[in-house]
Write a protein that holds these residues in place. Structure first.
Motif, PDB file in Angstrom:
ATOM      1  N   GLY A 385       0.774  -1.234   0.000  1.00 62.07           N
ATOM      2  CA  GLY A 385       0.000   0.000   0.000  1.00 62.07           C
ATOM      3  C   GLY A 385       0.800   1.276   0.000  1.00 62.07           C
ATOM      4  O   GLY A 385       0.214   2.364   0.033  1.00 62.07           O
ATOM      5  N   VAL A 386       2.148   1.199  -0.046  1.00 61.85           N
ATOM      6  CA  VAL A 386       2.954   2.424  -0.003  1.00 61.85           C
ATOM      7  C   VAL A 386       3.762   2.594  -1.291  1.00 61.85           C
ATOM      8  O   VAL A 386       4.769   3.289  -1.314  1.00 61.85           O
ATOM      9  CB  VAL A 386       3.890   2.438   1.231  1.00 61.85           C
ATOM     10  N   GLN A 387       3.321   1.959  -2.379  1.00 60.95           N
ATOM     11  CA  GLN A 387       3.989   2.105  -3.661  1.00 60.95           C
ATOM     12  C   GLN A 387       3.873   3.555  -4.149  1.00 60.95           C
ATOM     13  O   GLN A 387       3.078   4.331  -3.636  1.00 60.95           O
ATOM     14  CB  GLN A 387       3.399   1.142  -4.692  1.00 60.95           C
ATOM     15  N   TYR A 388       4.647   3.915  -5.176  1.00 61.65           N
ATOM     16  CA  TYR A 388       4.698   5.322  -5.590  1.00 61.65           C
ATOM     17  C   TYR A 388       3.349   5.855  -6.053  1.00 61.65           C
ATOM     18  O   TYR A 388       3.071   7.049  -5.962  1.00 61.65           O
ATOM     19  CB  TYR A 388       5.778   5.555  -6.647  1.00 61.65           C
ATOM     20  N   SER A 389       2.470   4.972  -6.532  1.00 62.47           N
ATOM     21  CA  SER A 389       1.155   5.436  -6.987  1.00 62.47           C
ATOM     22  C   SER A 389       0.323   6.010  -5.847  1.00 62.47           C
ATOM     23  O   SER A 389      -0.604   6.798  -6.085  1.00 62.47           O
ATOM     24  CB  SER A 389       0.399   4.284  -7.654  1.00 62.47           C
ATOM     25  N   ALA A 390       0.662   5.656  -4.591  1.00 61.46           N
ATOM     26  CA  ALA A 390      -0.094   6.179  -3.452  1.00 61.46           C
ATOM     27  C   ALA A 390       0.093   7.678  -3.281  1.00 61.46           C
ATOM     28  O   ALA A 390      -0.709   8.334  -2.617  1.00 61.46           O
ATOM     29  CB  ALA A 390       0.320   5.452  -2.172  1.00 61.46           C
ATOM     30  N   ALA A 391       1.143   8.233  -3.893  1.00 62.35           N
ATOM     31  CA  ALA A 391       1.389   9.671  -3.780  1.00 62.35           C
ATOM     32  C   ALA A 391       0.478  10.485  -4.686  1.00 62.35           C
ATOM     33  O   ALA A 391       0.402  11.709  -4.542  1.00 62.35           O
ATOM     34  CB  ALA A 391       2.844   9.982  -4.108  1.00 62.35           C
ATOM     35  N   VAL A 392      -0.214   9.826  -5.621  1.00 59.03           N
ATOM     36  CA  VAL A 392      -1.092  10.547  -6.547  1.00 59.03           C
ATOM     37  C   VAL A 392      -2.457   9.873  -6.632  1.00 59.03           C
ATOM     38  O   VAL A 392      -3.130   9.942  -7.660  1.00 59.03           O
ATOM     39  CB  VAL A 392      -0.451  10.645  -7.952  1.00 59.03           C
ATOM     40  N   ASP A 393      -2.884   9.231  -5.530  1.00 58.67           N
ATOM     41  CA  ASP A 393      -4.159   8.501  -5.563  1.00 58.67           C
ATOM     42  C   ASP A 393      -5.342   9.365  -5.166  1.00 58.67           C
ATOM     43  O   ASP A 393      -6.471   8.881  -5.058  1.00 58.67           O
ATOM     44  CB  ASP A 393      -4.083   7.259  -4.671  1.00 58.67           C
ATOM     45  N   GLY A 394      -5.115  10.663  -4.918  1.00 58.08           N
ATOM     46  CA  GLY A 394      -6.196  11.560  -4.555  1.00 58.08           C
ATOM     47  C   GLY A 394      -6.624  11.464  -3.111  1.00 58.08           C
ATOM     48  O   GLY A 394      -7.613  12.088  -2.710  1.00 58.08           O
ATOM     49  N   ASN A 395      -5.880  10.720  -2.304  1.00 61.40           N
ATOM     50  CA  ASN A 395      -6.238  10.505  -0.904  1.00 61.40           C
ATOM     51  C   ASN A 395      -5.081  10.966  -0.024  1.00 61.40           C
ATOM     52  O   ASN A 395      -4.036  10.317   0.029  1.00 61.40           O
ATOM     53  CB  ASN A 395      -6.536   9.025  -0.665  1.00 61.40           C
TER      54      ASN A 395
END
Length: 587
Positions: A385-395
């Motif tokens: 759950g802390v992959q780089y996509s989490a930085a731009v997931d809107g949350n």
């Protein structure tokens, strides 16, 4: 490259905390520094005796090599490099030979930026180094700075000074593991040395920061890092480097150049680098350097001549280079004329800009952008759950926590979908906001060559978004937030902008007065990124084709080795070091 075996004689004192990946500062800027000396190694044969002397014999650390003096097999200039070559040649009864060069008594400096571009051999037994020693006192009370050492699979960045016992050092040390592929490329090592601290860099990474208020010799009460130092370049074999018996020789240390820059008083007035007018009711101005807050926010320094348009406020942003004007009466697509004058920089003796006029086209207000997700970096400790996509997931309640040689996240807008980046919003991770300091927003037209357009200048407040304007009027296909050099560790980042359309007249160029100056001798030009990183420095001789600043700028603009974009350029006369030109060009 310590004088005594560290495992037996040294007391390790770590002044800095945390491993290499915790580096959080921005790369040292060359602003207000000038090159005072260099050896480019562009000749052939032995190194220049005006710059370098040689150690001779078996010198320290129970190393296996015999250092030879003025022997080209071990030290020579060839192909634009200094080659320090360790050989297994049984020369004069010595199984291994190599070279150790020093600038003692020839080139000695106090403070500044020391820089080397080099390729090192990382095989078993190799121990190359780029280091300095203070001119007065015996080791370690004269002060040692290891800008680069490599042995046993790690890069070392160290400082040593005197302990309470003779020949025993207190140390500030940091290491970084590298693989065998590290030796495939040239790398740049830098030291930024001021009265207050020493920073040691490899490429874009800050490896060691040492507070010089804590480097007092216990044996004599002196601080050895407040005196001149000389430079050492050597290739050792064995000892800390390990057993070389299984390594095929020669072992080569290739040095492209060594350069020293020192700070000088800023005498150049600020210039407008880029500007943008937005339907959101703002005109944003990006200046070439940090500004004096009072003059930057003085409304009398700004005027618009467009009917129905009025300025009601001016705010200097946290990067100290961007001013946002609150403006009423802006309409989409309209042309706005703005005049700026009397804005001062933040130098101790402030420099004041002359009057500058700009014609701007009012662009759409920026909105949150999205595209095809791109990025790099692995989740810390394989945490889900802390992959780089989490930085731009809107949350903003989730976070990315990625590590690796490259850690970044961004978007590809696709061919024909270029965007103009006009802002950046970021929400730091609670208790880890410092990991955003110095990290950058970067853009690219091809996904390979990236331009830094914003760096996070201060640790952001936690628990909310920080919103900043970005002034960059060129359309781009790719944008990213780059956490490389630390962590990609952030709750959320957002890029703001609008569909790309080049707005004419926004980029700055040299003034006619600059172009009229001709030189009667060789010129040296230096090209920097807008953030201050030196890209190239070259001396050209005056002739019919190159007769001054104007011709030099034409050469720079036509240089295809640099991607299109903005660059800071300085040009000086090499005979008297007079600065002839400093400005921002667009190529």
């Amino acid at each position: 490259m310590e004088f005594k075996s560290r495992s037996f004689l040294c007391t390790i004192l770590l002044i800095i905390s945390g491993p290499f990946l915790f580096s959080i500062s921005a790369q040292p800027s060359f602003e207000n520094f000038k090159q005072v000396w260099s050896d480019e190694f562009n000749s052939s044969g032995l190194p220049d005796s005006r710059n370098w002397g040689f150690e001779e014999g078996y010198v320290r650390n129970n190393e296996l090599q015999y250092y030879t003096k003025q022997r080209e097999e071990n030290a020579r200039m060839e192909g634009g490099n200094l080659i320090i070559e360790a050989r297994k040649d049984n020369w004069n009864g010595n199984q291994y030979t190599s070279a150790s060069l020093f600038s003692r008594g020839k080139q000695e400096f106090i403070y500044g930026i020391f820089e080397m571009r080099a390729k090192i051999d990382v095989r078993q037994g190799s121990w190359p180094a780029f280091w300095t020693l203070g001119v007065s006192g015996e080791w370690p009370s004269n002060g040692e700075i290891d800008i680069m050492e490599y042995y046993a699979g790690k890069l070392h960045a160290n400082l040593a000074w005197g302990s309470e016992k003779r020949w025993e050092g207190n140390w500030s040390s940091q290491t970084r593991s590298v693989g065998s592929d590290f030796s495939e490329d040239f790398h740049i090592w830098r030291m930024l040395w001021t009265e207050k601290e020493v920073q040691l860099w490899v490429d874009e990474f800050l490896q060691n920061t040492t507070d010089l208020s804590k480097t007092i010799n216990e044996i004599d009460g002196k601080n050895p890092f407040h005196q001149k130092a000389y430079i050492m370049l050597n290739q050792a074999i064995g000892s800390n480097g390990g057993d070389p018996s299984g390594t095929t020789f020669p072992v080569r240390y290739l040095v492209d150049y060594v350069r020293v820059y020192q700070e000088y008083p800023d005498s150049i007035a600020p210039e407008i680098v880029d500007a943008a007018a937005s339907l959101s009711g703002t005109i944003s101005l990006l200046f070439s350097e940090g500004l004096d807050k009072a003059s930057a926010e003085n409304l009398s320094n700004y005027a618009v001549s467009t009917t129905g348009v009025a300025i009601s406020g001016a705010k200097l942003q946290i990067d100290q280079k961007t001013v946002v004007l609150n403006v009423s009466g802006l309409a989409a697509g309209n042309e706005v004329s703005i005049t700026v004058r009397d804005v001062k920089d933040d130098a101790a003796l402030a420099n004041t800009m002359s009057q500058t006029a700009r014609q701007l086209t009012v662009a759409p207000a920026g909105s949150k952008l999205s595209g095809t997700l791109i990025g790099d970096g692995s989740p810390w400790d394989n945490t889900p759950g802390v992959q780089y996509s989490a930085a731009v997931d809107g949350n903003s309640s989730t976070h990315a926590d990625c590590v690796g040689e490259a850690t970044w996240v961004g978007y590809d807008f696709g061919p024909g979908g270029e965007m103009i980046i006009s802002g950046f919003r970021y929400y730091p991770r609670s208790e880890y906001a410092d990991r955003m300091l110095g990290r950058s927003v970067e853009v690219s037209s091809d996904g390979e060559k990236w331009e830094v357009i914003y760096k996070v200048p201060v640790i952001p407040p936690e628990g909310s978004f920080t919103s900043v304007p970005i002034v960059h009027s060129e359309p781009v296909r790719f944008v990213r937030y780059n956490g490389t050099g630390g962590y990609l560790n952030v709750n959320e980042v957002e890029f703001l902008g609008y569909p790309g359309q080049t707005t004419s007249g926004n980029k700055s160029g040299p003034t006619p007065a600059n172009l009229q100056f001709l030189s009667n001798g060789p010129l040296q030009y230096s090209i920097y990124t807008v953030s201050g990183r030196l890209l190239e420095s070259r001396v050209i001789r005056s002739n019919k084709a190159v007769n001054g600043v104007e011709s030099t700028l034409r050469i720079i603009r036509s240089d295809s080795s640099f991607p299109h974009g903005l660059y800071l350029v300085t040009i000086q006369n090499t005979s008297n070091r007079k600065l002839l030109y400093k400005g921002v060009i667009n190529r």
